[in-house]
Structure formats: C-alpha cells, structure tokens
Design a protein around this motif. Structure first.
Motif, PDB file in Angstrom:
ATOM      1  N   LEU A  47       0.807  -1.220   0.000  1.00 16.88           N
ATOM      2  CA  LEU A  47       0.000   0.000   0.000  1.00 16.88           C
ATOM      3  C   LEU A  47       0.843   1.274   0.000  1.00 16.88           C
ATOM      4  O   LEU A  47       0.289   2.372  -0.038  1.00 16.88           O
ATOM      5  CB  LEU A  47      -0.929   0.020   1.218  1.00 16.88           C
ATOM      6  N   SER A  51       2.484   4.497  -0.843  1.00 21.91           N
ATOM      7  CA  SER A  51       2.036   5.401  -1.907  1.00 21.91           C
ATOM      8  C   SER A  51       2.721   6.757  -1.803  1.00 21.91           C
ATOM      9  O   SER A  51       3.585   6.989  -0.942  1.00 21.91           O
ATOM     10  CB  SER A  51       0.517   5.596  -1.806  1.00 21.91           C
ATOM     11  N   ASP A  89       2.614   8.217   1.668  1.00 19.80           N
ATOM     12  CA  ASP A  89       3.670   7.744   2.559  1.00 19.80           C
ATOM     13  C   ASP A  89       4.965   8.512   2.311  1.00 19.80           C
ATOM     14  O   ASP A  89       5.655   8.907   3.255  1.00 19.80           O
ATOM     15  CB  ASP A  89       3.907   6.246   2.336  1.00 19.80           C
ATOM     16  N   ARG A 123       5.865   0.530   5.562  1.00 15.55           N
ATOM     17  CA  ARG A 123       4.616   0.048   6.118  1.00 15.55           C
ATOM     18  C   ARG A 123       4.883  -1.375   6.613  1.00 15.55           C
ATOM     19  O   ARG A 123       5.702  -2.088   6.032  1.00 15.55           O
ATOM     20  CB  ARG A 123       3.495   0.073   5.078  1.00 15.55           C
ATOM     21  N   PHE A 168      -7.996  -0.580   3.802  1.00 11.95           N
ATOM     22  CA  PHE A 168      -7.038  -1.278   2.936  1.00 11.95           C
ATOM     23  C   PHE A 168      -7.366  -0.994   1.474  1.00 11.95           C
ATOM     24  O   PHE A 168      -6.497  -0.631   0.678  1.00 11.95           O
ATOM     25  CB  PHE A 168      -7.079  -2.783   3.216  1.00 11.95           C
ATOM     26  N   THR A 175      -6.992   2.770   0.536  1.00 16.82           N
ATOM     27  CA  THR A 175      -5.590   3.148   0.368  1.00 16.82           C
ATOM     28  C   THR A 175      -5.025   2.589  -0.936  1.00 16.82           C
ATOM     29  O   THR A 175      -4.235   3.255  -1.614  1.00 16.82           O
ATOM     30  CB  THR A 175      -4.764   2.654   1.562  1.00 16.82           C
ATOM     31  N   LEU A 176      -5.439   1.379  -1.276  1.00 15.56           N
ATOM     32  CA  LEU A 176      -5.007   0.803  -2.549  1.00 15.56           C
ATOM     33  C   LEU A 176      -5.523   1.639  -3.720  1.00 15.56           C
ATOM     34  O   LEU A 176      -4.793   1.903  -4.690  1.00 15.56           O
ATOM     35  CB  LEU A 176      -5.510  -0.636  -2.662  1.00 15.56           C
ATOM     36  N   TYR A 185      -6.223   4.836  -3.567  1.00 13.47           N
ATOM     37  CA  TYR A 185      -5.451   6.081  -3.557  1.00 13.47           C
ATOM     38  C   TYR A 185      -4.097   5.875  -4.244  1.00 13.47           C
ATOM     39  O   TYR A 185      -3.639   6.733  -4.998  1.00 13.47           O
ATOM     40  CB  TYR A 185      -5.249   6.565  -2.124  1.00 13.47           C
ATOM     41  N   LYS A 186      -3.466   4.730  -3.973  1.00 11.48           N
ATOM     42  CA  LYS A 186      -2.169   4.459  -4.598  1.00 11.48           C
ATOM     43  C   LYS A 186      -2.287   4.422  -6.109  1.00 11.48           C
ATOM     44  O   LYS A 186      -1.414   4.913  -6.831  1.00 11.48           O
ATOM     45  CB  LYS A 186      -1.620   3.128  -4.079  1.00 11.48           C
ATOM     46  N   LYS A 198      -5.857  -1.409   6.985  1.00 10.02           N
ATOM     47  CA  LYS A 198      -4.973  -0.302   6.605  1.00 10.02           C
ATOM     48  C   LYS A 198      -3.861  -0.097   7.622  1.00 10.02           C
ATOM     49  O   LYS A 198      -2.780   0.387   7.280  1.00 10.02           O
ATOM     50  CB  LYS A 198      -5.788   0.981   6.468  1.00 10.02           C
TER      51      LYS A 198
END
Length: 227
Positions: free
Chosen positions: A132, A134, A137, A145, A173, A176-177, A179-180, A218
């Motif tokens: 995750l 991204s 991060d 992570r 989860f 966030t995926l 968003y990546k 997440k």
C-alpha cells in the motif's frame, strides 16, 4: 529541530472524528488515571490534550518546534526527545503513526523498553502492508509500512511480551489501494474525502474488523508489556 513534512495532512486528520475517537479508545483501554503516560511523537497534541482534559497525567515527546509549541500552549509538558525521560519511569507509552517514520525503529523500540517500568505497557499504531506504500507515505516521510509478522518480531526482539496484534480499518485497505492507483501524486489528502470516509465508511469498517482483523487492514495496532 526537524520540521515535520506532513503537517498539512495532520491538520486534515483532525476532522476525522470517528477515527480519532477510535485511537483515543485504544489508550483508554490500556491507561489508568494515575499512570504516568508518554505520547511519543505527539504531533499537534490531538490525543494528549483530550487525555489531559480527562484527568490523565500525560507528557509529550515531539521534536517539531511548531507542534511542540502548540502542545505547550495547552499546558502539557513536552520535550523533544525520549532520552530526557528517566529509565523505568513510565507506566504507559503510546505512539500513533510514528514508528514508520524512524529509520532505526528497532533501536527506538529498545528505548521504549528501557523507559517503561516493569510491567509497563506499550501501545503502537502503524500503517500496514508494504504493497500500500504510496505518494502519501513518501510525502509524510514514511520509511516503511509493516506486516503483522514484522511488527511482532521487532517488538519481541526489544524484550517485550506481545499481548495483542491486529489489523485495523479493513475497508481502509481498499481505500488506500485505490489512492495508490488513482490518488494525488503529491501525496496530499482531500479534506472532504477524509470527512466522508470517517463519517460513513470507517464505522462500518471497524465493525467488519471483528471478522477480518487477523487478516488485513490499513493499519496495525499492537499492545505489549515489559515483563
């Protein structure tokens, strides 16, 4: 003193009311009113201020000068480094979304161990799953992570007895995926999106964590004790 690069994201997250209530509940589950408590990496003092107003004895560790000034203005003791705290003097140390910023996280966990009293408690909340990782991060300075096995291994290697380690926010989860894959390349988070997720998705996600908390989420939450 270093300046935290993700300050604007911190400000946005103050609007995540349900999320912040959840994190505060994690502290209440572990704390006693007469404990000496350390907030390690306190940010702008979101949780420390709430705890102090509830009568807990709280001290913050926050290296960012701007953030520490905000905390001190609320009357909470704050210092830039945990090394200034006497060894074996803390009943509970909690750290939310901080350990992933520290290159030498294993050394920091050993420092936590030294500062806690015998039978003192540790509560740590970190982002989960390297897949995750991204732009967000990178923006806020994350070094990693965590997987569940990695976090448990590192906490045990520091000398702690792990009492619980579970994933949190299973719906996050997938958010966030997404968003990546399709989110901002700058790593910024949208305030309106945060509020909508917090109000309508996060409560459902927390309920689903009862079933899926051992599998994915997440974040990871771990509690441990100095034996």
């Amino acid at each position: 003193m270093p300046h935290y690069s993700g300050g604007d994201n911190l400000e946005v997250m103050t609007d995540a009311v349900n999320y912040n209530k959840f994190l505060l509940s994690l502290i209440h589950d572990e704390a006693r009113i007469d404990d000496r408590i350390i907030d390690f990496g306190a940010g702008i003092g979101t949780f420390a201020i709430a705890l102090r107003r509830s009568g807990y004895g709280i001290q913050c560790i926050e290296p960012d000068e701007h953030n520490s000034a905000l905390i001190a203005a609320d009357g909470i003791p704050v210092t830039p480094s945990l090394t200034e705290i006497p060894d074996a003097s803390i009943d509970l140390l909690y750290s939310f979304n901080v350990l992933e910023h520290i290159p030498s996280d294993e050394d920091t966990l050993q420092l936590f161990y030294r500062k806690l009293k015998s039978t003192g408690k540790l509560l740590v909340y970190v982002p989960a799953f390297p897949v995750l990782f991204s732009s967000m991060d990178r923006k806020v300075g994350h070094c990693r992570r965590y997987t569940r096995s990695e976090l448990v291994r590192k906490v045990r290697a520091a000398g702690f007895q792990v009492t619980k380690c579970r994933y949190a926010d299973c719906a996050g989860f997938f958010a966030t995926l997404l968003y990546k894959i399709a989110g901002s390349k700058s790593g910024e988070i949208n305030r309106k999106t945060v509020i909508l997720y917090d109000r309508y998705i996060f409560p459902i996600s927390r309920t689903a964590d009862v079933a899926f908390g051992k599998l994915f989420g997440k974040n990871l939450v771990i509690t441990a004790r100095r034996p």
